[in-house]
Design a protein around this motif. Structure first.
Motif, PDB file in Angstrom:
ATOM      1  N   ARG A  78       2.562  21.780  32.207  1.00  0.00           N
ATOM      2  CA  ARG A  78       1.192  21.173  32.179  1.00  0.00           C
ATOM      3  C   ARG A  78       0.583  20.794  33.280  1.00  0.00           C
ATOM      4  O   ARG A  78      -1.002  20.827  33.581  1.00  0.00           O
ATOM      5  N   LEU A  79       1.078  20.763  34.509  1.00  0.00           N
ATOM      6  CA  LEU A  79       0.512  20.934  35.870  1.00  0.00           C
ATOM      7  C   LEU A  79      -0.305  21.992  36.067  1.00  0.00           C
ATOM      8  O   LEU A  79      -1.410  21.883  36.835  1.00  0.00           O
ATOM      9  N   TRP A  80      -0.323  23.270  35.638  1.00  0.00           N
ATOM     10  CA  TRP A  80      -0.825  24.293  35.941  1.00  0.00           C
ATOM     11  C   TRP A  80      -1.400  24.902  34.616  1.00  0.00           C
ATOM     12  O   TRP A  80      -2.092  26.118  34.670  1.00  0.00           O
ATOM     13  N   ASP A  81      -1.604  24.124  33.497  1.00  0.00           N
ATOM     14  CA  ASP A  81      -1.993  24.596  32.198  1.00  0.00           C
ATOM     15  C   ASP A  81      -3.569  25.167  32.495  1.00  0.00           C
ATOM     16  O   ASP A  81      -3.855  26.352  31.948  1.00  0.00           O
ATOM     17  N   MET A  82      -4.163  24.384  33.233  1.00  0.00           N
ATOM     18  CA  MET A  82      -5.709  24.734  33.217  1.00  0.00           C
ATOM     19  C   MET A  82      -5.791  26.049  34.253  1.00  0.00           C
ATOM     20  O   MET A  82      -6.727  26.540  34.037  1.00  0.00           O
ATOM     21  N   GLU A  83      -5.151  26.084  35.464  1.00  0.00           N
ATOM     22  CA  GLU A  83      -5.154  27.072  36.358  1.00  0.00           C
ATOM     23  C   GLU A  83      -4.708  28.168  35.666  1.00  0.00           C
ATOM     24  O   GLU A  83      -5.292  29.369  36.270  1.00  0.00           O
ATOM     25  N   VAL A  84      -3.937  28.327  34.933  1.00  0.00           N
ATOM     26  CA  VAL A  84      -3.425  29.750  34.525  1.00  0.00           C
ATOM     27  C   VAL A  84      -4.319  30.245  33.488  1.00  0.00           C
ATOM     28  O   VAL A  84      -4.110  31.712  33.136  1.00  0.00           O
TER      29      VAL A  84
ATOM     30  N   LEU B 144      14.761  16.615  39.279  1.00  0.00           N
ATOM     31  CA  LEU B 144      13.815  17.355  40.132  1.00  0.00           C
ATOM     32  C   LEU B 144      14.148  18.570  40.531  1.00  0.00           C
ATOM     33  O   LEU B 144      13.200  19.515  40.629  1.00  0.00           O
ATOM     34  N   MET B 145      15.464  18.892  40.559  1.00  0.00           N
ATOM     35  CA  MET B 145      15.826  20.410  40.463  1.00  0.00           C
ATOM     36  C   MET B 145      15.236  21.134  38.925  1.00  0.00           C
ATOM     37  O   MET B 145      14.787  22.117  39.381  1.00  0.00           O
ATOM     38  N   LEU B 146      15.228  20.496  38.029  1.00  0.00           N
ATOM     39  CA  LEU B 146      14.890  21.128  36.607  1.00  0.00           C
ATOM     40  C   LEU B 146      13.280  21.190  36.773  1.00  0.00           C
ATOM     41  O   LEU B 146      12.607  22.294  36.497  1.00  0.00           O
ATOM     42  N   PHE B 147      12.540  20.230  37.366  1.00  0.00           N
ATOM     43  CA  PHE B 147      11.289  20.247  37.443  1.00  0.00           C
ATOM     44  C   PHE B 147      10.761  21.412  38.359  1.00  0.00           C
ATOM     45  O   PHE B 147       9.837  22.320  38.114  1.00  0.00           O
ATOM     46  N   PHE B 148      11.107  21.487  39.647  1.00  0.00           N
ATOM     47  CA  PHE B 148      10.813  22.429  40.493  1.00  0.00           C
ATOM     48  C   PHE B 148      11.357  23.758  40.142  1.00  0.00           C
ATOM     49  O   PHE B 148      10.824  24.883  40.486  1.00  0.00           O
ATOM     50  N   GLY B 149      12.402  23.958  39.261  1.00  0.00           N
ATOM     51  CA  GLY B 149      12.786  25.380  38.896  1.00  0.00           C
ATOM     52  C   GLY B 149      11.812  25.810  37.778  1.00  0.00           C
ATOM     53  O   GLY B 149      11.220  26.991  37.863  1.00  0.00           O
ATOM     54  N   ALA B 150      11.214  24.814  36.888  1.00  0.00           N
ATOM     55  CA  ALA B 150      10.221  25.346  35.782  1.00  0.00           C
ATOM     56  C   ALA B 150       8.838  25.434  36.604  1.00  0.00           C
ATOM     57  O   ALA B 150       8.031  26.414  36.253  1.00  0.00           O
ATOM     58  N   PHE B 151       8.648  24.609  37.746  1.00  0.00           N
ATOM     59  CA  PHE B 151       7.577  24.782  38.702  1.00  0.00           C
ATOM     60  C   PHE B 151       7.228  26.291  39.005  1.00  0.00           C
ATOM     61  O   PHE B 151       6.463  27.017  39.001  1.00  0.00           O
ATOM     62  N   LEU B 152       8.511  26.639  39.653  1.00  0.00           N
ATOM     63  CA  LEU B 152       8.603  28.237  40.101  1.00  0.00           C
ATOM     64  C   LEU B 152       8.397  29.152  39.271  1.00  0.00           C
ATOM     65  O   LEU B 152       7.532  30.142  39.459  1.00  0.00           O
ATOM     66  N   LEU B 153       9.055  28.824  37.977  1.00  0.00           N
ATOM     67  CA  LEU B 153       8.621  29.895  36.917  1.00  0.00           C
ATOM     68  C   LEU B 153       7.332  29.913  36.605  1.00  0.00           C
ATOM     69  O   LEU B 153       6.886  31.068  36.156  1.00  0.00           O
ATOM     70  N   MET B 154       6.525  28.784  36.495  1.00  0.00           N
ATOM     71  CA  MET B 154       5.166  28.909  36.292  1.00  0.00           C
ATOM     72  C   MET B 154       4.233  29.671  37.214  1.00  0.00           C
ATOM     73  O   MET B 154       3.457  30.514  36.806  1.00  0.00           O
ATOM     74  N   LEU B 155       4.634  29.509  38.547  1.00  0.00           N
ATOM     75  CA  LEU B 155       3.903  30.472  39.254  1.00  0.00           C
ATOM     76  C   LEU B 155       4.252  31.715  39.436  1.00  0.00           C
ATOM     77  O   LEU B 155       3.549  32.828  39.783  1.00  0.00           O
TER      78      LEU B 155
ATOM     79  N   GLY C 161       3.061  32.986  35.583  1.00  0.00           N
ATOM     80  CA  GLY C 161       1.679  32.547  35.253  1.00  0.00           C
ATOM     81  C   GLY C 161       1.282  32.190  33.853  1.00  0.00           C
ATOM     82  O   GLY C 161       0.271  32.356  33.322  1.00  0.00           O
ATOM     83  N   ASN C 162       2.504  31.810  33.052  1.00  0.00           N
ATOM     84  CA  ASN C 162       2.329  31.488  31.925  1.00  0.00           C
ATOM     85  C   ASN C 162       3.374  30.510  31.646  1.00  0.00           C
ATOM     86  O   ASN C 162       4.431  30.491  31.885  1.00  0.00           O
ATOM     87  N   PRO C 163       2.994  29.276  30.656  1.00  0.00           N
ATOM     88  CA  PRO C 163       3.891  28.277  30.277  1.00  0.00           C
ATOM     89  C   PRO C 163       4.989  28.434  29.582  1.00  0.00           C
ATOM     90  O   PRO C 163       6.123  27.845  29.382  1.00  0.00           O
ATOM     91  N   LEU C 164       4.761  29.610  28.826  1.00  0.00           N
ATOM     92  CA  LEU C 164       5.788  30.207  27.822  1.00  0.00           C
ATOM     93  C   LEU C 164       7.378  30.511  28.403  1.00  0.00           C
ATOM     94  O   LEU C 164       8.067  29.911  27.853  1.00  0.00           O
ATOM     95  N   LEU C 165       7.308  31.200  29.549  1.00  0.00           N
ATOM     96  CA  LEU C 165       8.338  31.404  30.133  1.00  0.00           C
ATOM     97  C   LEU C 165       9.338  30.037  30.631  1.00  0.00           C
ATOM     98  O   LEU C 165      10.471  29.771  30.353  1.00  0.00           O
ATOM     99  N   ALA C 166       8.566  28.979  31.012  1.00  0.00           N
ATOM    100  CA  ALA C 166       9.163  27.805  31.663  1.00  0.00           C
ATOM    101  C   ALA C 166       9.650  27.231  30.510  1.00  0.00           C
ATOM    102  O   ALA C 166      10.920  26.480  30.460  1.00  0.00           O
ATOM    103  N   LEU C 167       8.780  27.216  29.526  1.00  0.00           N
ATOM    104  CA  LEU C 167       9.376  26.575  28.242  1.00  0.00           C
ATOM    105  C   LEU C 167      10.640  26.947  27.414  1.00  0.00           C
ATOM    106  O   LEU C 167      11.365  26.338  27.114  1.00  0.00           O
ATOM    107  N   CYS C 168      10.615  28.295  27.603  1.00  0.00           N
ATOM    108  CA  CYS C 168      11.955  29.080  26.907  1.00  0.00           C
ATOM    109  C   CYS C 168      13.004  28.838  27.677  1.00  0.00           C
ATOM    110  O   CYS C 168      14.069  28.687  27.238  1.00  0.00           O
ATOM    111  N   ALA C 169      12.957  28.915  29.026  1.00  0.00           N
ATOM    112  CA  ALA C 169      13.897  28.453  29.920  1.00  0.00           C
ATOM    113  C   ALA C 169      14.359  27.156  29.716  1.00  0.00           C
ATOM    114  O   ALA C 169      15.651  27.144  29.690  1.00  0.00           O
ATOM    115  N   GLY C 170      13.650  26.250  29.488  1.00  0.00           N
ATOM    116  CA  GLY C 170      13.994  24.749  29.314  1.00  0.00           C
ATOM    117  C   GLY C 170      14.685  24.666  28.094  1.00  0.00           C
ATOM    118  O   GLY C 170      15.725  23.967  28.162  1.00  0.00           O
ATOM    119  N   ILE C 171      14.505  25.400  27.120  1.00  0.00           N
ATOM    120  CA  ILE C 171      15.033  25.311  25.787  1.00  0.00           C
ATOM    121  C   ILE C 171      16.569  25.939  25.934  1.00  0.00           C
ATOM    122  O   ILE C 171      17.611  25.361  25.459  1.00  0.00           O
TER     123      ILE C 171
END
Length: 250
Positions: A72-78, A148-159, A162-172
């Motif tokens: 959600r932090l990168w949703d508008m930027e991507v 924090l480890m999980l957050f920055f892992g998802a943060f890196l996947l977003m970067l 460039g799509n939130p889908l990968l981070a969300l799938c990885a979270g599941i």
């Protein structure tokens, strides 16, 4: 950085991030608190049962929650690659630090609300066991480090994607595999960092009386080595995310 942080704050108000951060700890505490029956024997071991259950619940819930917060932090930027335009208006450093700082504050809020809910749950249900204050501080540190480890892992996947889908799938996937590793031998759980909530926990089942349906809990020593390793992973993921921002093309 202050300007970027204020922008994230305004975006969070529109996304109702505060409500989301309030609901997640509430769900965890309602879930774990409801597992105990109100009998006197259970209330006498209630905090032990709660401290045993919380890491397991965290393994299932927080990989997905942290992926949602980071994406959600990168949703508008991507959308439409608007981050390219932002890089021409402000420094990469300020944009990255503004988002990272806001994300850290959200993680802190979720963690402290959950830990505060431990004490509140005991008061609501009338736990008679002495409150383990030192265990609470340790659990707070461990929970925060893994989140924090999980957050920055998802943060890196977003970067990277460039799509939130990968981070969300990885979270599941992390949620399911982390939960599976929680019930495997302890040595296996060391190879599943996103499930470190459980091996970092100190409470374990010492005795299960199937006939009487009673459980006795014991504690093991604090796992300082694994906690330090988790903090190192947080710093490495933070640095990797920062390097990715520096290398993004405009």
């Amino acid at each position: 950085m202050a300007g970027a942080f204020c922008v994230e704050l305004q975006k969070a108000r529109r996304r109702h991030d505060l409500l989301f951060c309030l609901l997640v700890p509430l769900i965890v505490m309602l879930w774990t608190g409801s597992l105990l029956s109100p009998g006197p024997d259970e209330l006498a071991n209630a905090y032990s049962a709660l401290f045993y259950s919380i890491p397991v619940a965290n393994v299932l819930i927080f990989p997905i929650v942290m992926a949602v917060l980071a994406s959600r932090l990168w949703d508008m930027e991507v959308k439409g690659s608007t981050w390219k335009l932002l890089y021409t208006l402000q420094s990469r450093r300020s944009l990255f630090l503004g988002k990272a700082l806001f994300g850290i504050m959200e993680v802190l809020l979720v963690t402290f609300l959950e830990m505060g809910g431990v004490f509140l749950t005991g008061k609501i249900y009338g736990y008679t066991e002495a409150f383990p204050i030192s265990q609470l501080f340790y659990l707070t540190g461990c929970t925060l480090a893994v989140e924090l480890m999980l957050f920055f892992g998802a943060f890196l996947l977003m970067l990277l994607a460039g799509n939130p889908l990968l981070a969300l799938c990885a979270g599941i996937i992390a949620s399911l595999t982390g939960l599976f590793s929680a019930f495997m031998p302890k040595v296996v759980s060391y190879f599943v960092p996103w499930g470190y909530f459980v091996p970092l926990g100190t409470y374990e089942v010492a005795n299960w009386d199937q006939a009487a349906h009673t459980v006795t809990y014991g504690t093991r020593p604090y796992n300082w080595g694994l906690l330090v390793f988790t903090v190192v992973l947080v710093m490495l993921l933070f640095y990797a995310a920062w390097r990715r921002v520096q290398k993004q093309e405009v």
